[in-house]
Structure formats: structure tokens, C-alpha cells
Design an enzyme around this catalytic site. Structure first.
Site, PDB file in Angstrom:
ATOM      1  N   SER A 257      46.494  11.438  13.735  1.00 49.97           N
ATOM      2  CA  SER A 257      47.046  10.205  13.165  1.00 49.97           C
ATOM      3  C   SER A 257      46.480  10.030  11.761  1.00 49.97           C
ATOM      4  O   SER A 257      45.351  10.449  11.486  1.00 49.97           O
ATOM      5  CB  SER A 257      46.609   9.033  14.025  1.00 49.97           C
ATOM      6  N   SER A 258      47.244   9.352  10.904  1.00 52.40           N
ATOM      7  CA  SER A 258      46.766   9.136   9.533  1.00 52.40           C
ATOM      8  C   SER A 258      45.555   8.195   9.481  1.00 52.40           C
ATOM      9  O   SER A 258      44.891   8.110   8.453  1.00 52.40           O
ATOM     10  CB  SER A 258      47.891   8.585   8.655  1.00 52.40           C
ATOM     11  N   CYS A 259      45.239   7.503  10.598  1.00 50.26           N
ATOM     12  CA  CYS A 259      44.086   6.598  10.569  1.00 50.26           C
ATOM     13  C   CYS A 259      42.756   7.344  10.648  1.00 50.26           C
ATOM     14  O   CYS A 259      41.705   6.719  10.614  1.00 50.26           O
ATOM     15  CB  CYS A 259      44.193   5.537  11.648  1.00 50.26           C
TER      16      CYS A 259
ATOM     17  N   TYR B 147      39.843   4.882  17.947  1.00 54.37           N
ATOM     18  CA  TYR B 147      40.945   5.843  18.047  1.00 54.37           C
ATOM     19  C   TYR B 147      40.757   6.944  16.999  1.00 54.37           C
ATOM     20  O   TYR B 147      40.920   8.132  17.284  1.00 54.37           O
ATOM     21  CB  TYR B 147      42.247   5.080  17.809  1.00 54.37           C
TER      22      TYR B 147
ATOM     23  N   LYS C 286      40.385  11.033  17.412  1.00 54.77           N
ATOM     24  CA  LYS C 286      41.329  11.978  16.789  1.00 54.77           C
ATOM     25  C   LYS C 286      40.591  12.953  15.853  1.00 54.77           C
ATOM     26  O   LYS C 286      40.953  14.122  15.759  1.00 54.77           O
ATOM     27  CB  LYS C 286      42.428  11.220  16.042  1.00 54.77           C
TER      28      LYS C 286
ATOM     29  N   HIS D 247      53.451  -1.052  17.905  1.00 54.85           N
ATOM     30  CA  HIS D 247      53.272  -0.956  16.459  1.00 54.85           C
ATOM     31  C   HIS D 247      54.252  -1.922  15.783  1.00 54.85           C
ATOM     32  O   HIS D 247      55.122  -2.505  16.435  1.00 54.85           O
ATOM     33  CB  HIS D 247      53.535   0.476  15.988  1.00 54.85           C
TER      34      HIS D 247
END
Ligand code: GFB
Length: 324
Positions: A113-115, A142, A146, A185
């Protein structure tokens, strides 16, 4: 033309997380391309349990794995259920990655994920920004899981010579998304709220936060196409970003969803809800060099998603009314 060093056609491919939005999109495209798709039965195989996963994978012997199984959710779910977001993700990815090694899987693609990138990363965010600064607090649990997934793939490459790669998608949306207002989301949440308001003549829809944060959105069919492409052409250690490279503010997004759903009322901003990171737009230069670009523009992707949502709502209503 980028060389396909791992062609998928004719292979036995395990999609972990086939019931989710991402896994079901990957499954659809794999079937179109002539692959035998393997899915772990549920109930039967709990992907968080090492032994169950290993036993099933040794019996099935897939050639390739798309690791799309994850505990996912929007900003509020991440913020309020940190233990589930860190534990379930660490457990699933450890079980599937180690299971793949033991079953002799030829190639595995891990979806992140981009987070994973720092809260204040330079925008647009290039792959090299990983682990250069503190994370966004609303989703650090999270994100840490990841990041561990990327590191697992890198470690297995180095120590065991496994061809495991990682893809980092930007914020995703599309058919099959979670429309539950507490855990969704932003796109499915706003779509659901605006649809409800439209059909009940509601005058106002509440948008969380200030409306100022910027986000980039990718349709899940584009993501599925990108995942297959990367599996076929890329065998490197560094994670690869996948997005559109274009972002917009949440206020602009809310306006667009209003147009797509036909909601004409007022938008009220609830500033007691978190904004999260202020900007999160990926640098997609590497993926472009690998020969892939997003094709679905946001407005038509939103229209497609809204059609799916209305169809799913109608089907639910019919079922509740006794299948008539
Ligand atoms: O999509 P979202 O929940 O995830 O929120 P993140 C994006 C922005 O939309 C935030 C605002 O600024 C929210 O405050 N927003 C406005 C809303 N109205 C709503 C609403 O009704 N529901 C929701 N959910 N948001 C998640 C991470 O961050 O993104 C995950 O928490 C993951 O870890 C995922 O990385 C892709 O982009 O803020």
C-alpha cells in the site's frame, strides 16, 4: 517492448484473498488469460494459520502466487482497530510467503500500500522514499505490517533465492469494494452516503475531515492488469509503485461523486474526523519504464463502481424481500 520472463498463460496460479476486491479482479483477469486459478477454501484454510496454509499449498503446488489477502479498511477502521491491522496482516503474509517457499512456488507477488511511505515524503513519492521518515499515525500499524511484507520478500530473495516481488498500489476503488460506512475507504463511503441521501431526498451529506487532503485513486481493474504485467516482466528486489500519478483533493472528489451519483444536496465537513496524511501521490516512473500505464480515468471508473453498487443494493433488497 519489455520482455516477459515469467509468462502466466497455462500456469497454476494461487490467488490469496480471492473474495476481496483486489483478489477477485486479479482472478477475473487470470481466467481471461487462460490460467488455472487456485483459491484456498473458506472455511477450511485460515490464511493466518501457518500449518493450514502450508498443508494446502503443498497439496496444490501452485506455480505462482498473488498475495492479495489482507486486513484492509479506511482511515477510521485503521485508526480504531490497530491490533487487527497489524496482527492479521503480519500473520497472513508470513504464512503465505513461508508456505510458498516450502511448496517450491516459482514466483510470488506481494501487494502492499502507498501508506508504507513516510507521512512527509517528497511528492510524488518515489520508491526510494521507503524508511526515510516517520509514518502517518492513523495507519502506522497497517503500514508497519506492509513494510514487513516487502522485507520478507527481499529477505527470501537474498537468503533462499526465491523470486518474490512487491507491488505498492495507491488508494484503490471499484466493483466489489467495501461500502460499510464505518470501515470503508473514502470513495465507497461517499458513494453510499450520497446514494442514500438521493433516494431519501436527504439535503446533506457529511464528508469527514477538512476536504483539503489530496489522494490518488486507481481502479481495481487497472491494478489487476498491472499486477499480471509486473509478475510477467519484473524480478527485482525493490517494491514498484502502481498508480495514475494524478491526485485531487477530497473536496474535489466529493464534488465528482455527487455528479456521478446525482446527489444535489449540501456537503458538510466533519472536522472531528481525521484528515490523515495531507498528500499521497505516487511517482509511477518505474512502472512506466516497465511498459505499463493506468487506462481508466477517475470519472468513468466512479460511474462503473456506482453502477455495480446500485446493482448490488438491488440484489440485496430482492433477497430480503424473499427473492422476488
Ligand atoms: O480513504 P480513506 O479512508 O483512507 O480516507 P486514507 C481518505 C480521506 O478521505 C481522509 C476523507 O482524509 C478522510 O478523512 N474522508 C471524507 C473519508 N469522508 C470520508 C468518509 O466518509 N469515509 C472515509 N473513509 N474517509 C487509508 C489507510 O488511508 O488508505 C490505509 O488508512 C490504506 O492504511 C488506505 O493505506 C489505502 O487514504 O486516509
Amino acid at each position: 517492448m519489455t520482455e516477459r520472463d515469467f509468462p502466466l498463460a497455462g500456469k497454476r496460479v494461487f490467488v490469496a484473498g480471492h473474495l476481496g476486491m483486489v483478489g477477485s479482479a486479479i482472478t477475473r483477469v487470470l481466467r481471461q488469460r487462460g490460467c488455472a486459478v487456485l483459491t484456498a477454501p473458506r472455511p477450511g484454510v485460515d490464511l493466518r494459520r501457518q500449518e493450514e496454509v502450508e498443508r494446502w499449498m503443498r497439496a496444490e503446488r501452485p506455480d505462482a502466487v498473488f498475495l492479495a489477502a489482507a486486513r484492509v479498511g479506511g482511515i477510521w477502521a485503521n485508526h480504531t482497530r490497530p491490533a487487527e491491522f497489524i496482527y492479521d496482516n503480519l500473520a497472513i503474509q508470513s504464512a503465505v510467503i513461508e508456505g510458498a517457499r516450502r511448496a517450491g512456488v516459482g514466483k510470488l507477488l506481494f501487494l502492499g500500500s502507498s501508506c508504507i511511505y513516510p507521512k512527509l515524503a517528497t511528492q510524488p513519492i518515489a520508491e526510494g522514499e521507503l524508511l526515510t521518515g516517520p509514518l502517518e499515525p492513523t495507519n502506522e500499524w497497517y503500514a508497519v505490517a506492509k513494510i514487513a511484507g516487502i522485507k520478507l520478500c527481499q529477505a527470501y530473495r537474498r537468503q533462499y533465492g526465491c523470486n518474490y516481488i512487491s507491488l505498492m498500489p495507491t488508494n484503490l476503488y471499484g466493483p466489489g469494494d467495501n461500502f460499510n460506512l464505518q470501515s470503508a475507504h473514502v470513495i465507497p463511503a461517499l458513494m453510499h452516503k450520497m446514494h442514500k441521501a438521493k433516494v431519501s431526498d436527504g439535503a446533506e451529506v457529511v464528508v469527514w475531515g477538512s476536504g483539503a487532503p489530496r489522494r490518488e485513486f486507481l481502479h481495481v481493474d487497472d491494478l489487476a492488469d498491472a499486477a499480471l504485467h509486473l509478475m510477467e516482466v519484473y524480478s527485482g528486489e525493490e517494491q514498484i509503485n502502481v498508480g495514475t500519478g494524478r491526485d485531487l483533493t477530497i473536496a474535489e472528489l466529493a464534488q465528482m461523486i455527487g455528479e456521478v451519483t446525482g446527489f444535489r444536496g449540501r456537503l458538510a465537513y466533519d472536522r472531528s474526523k481525521p484528515d490523515g496524511t495531507l498528500r499521497k501521490c505516487l511517482d509511477v516512473t518505474r512502472m512506466a519504464r516497465l511498459g505499463w500505464r493506468a487506462k481508466i480515468d477517475l470519472r468513468s471508473g466512479l460511474a462503473d463502481t456506482y453502477r455495480w453498487f446500485v446493482g448490488a443494493e438491488d440484489a440485496l433488497r430482492m433477497r430480503a424481500a424473499g427473492g422476488r
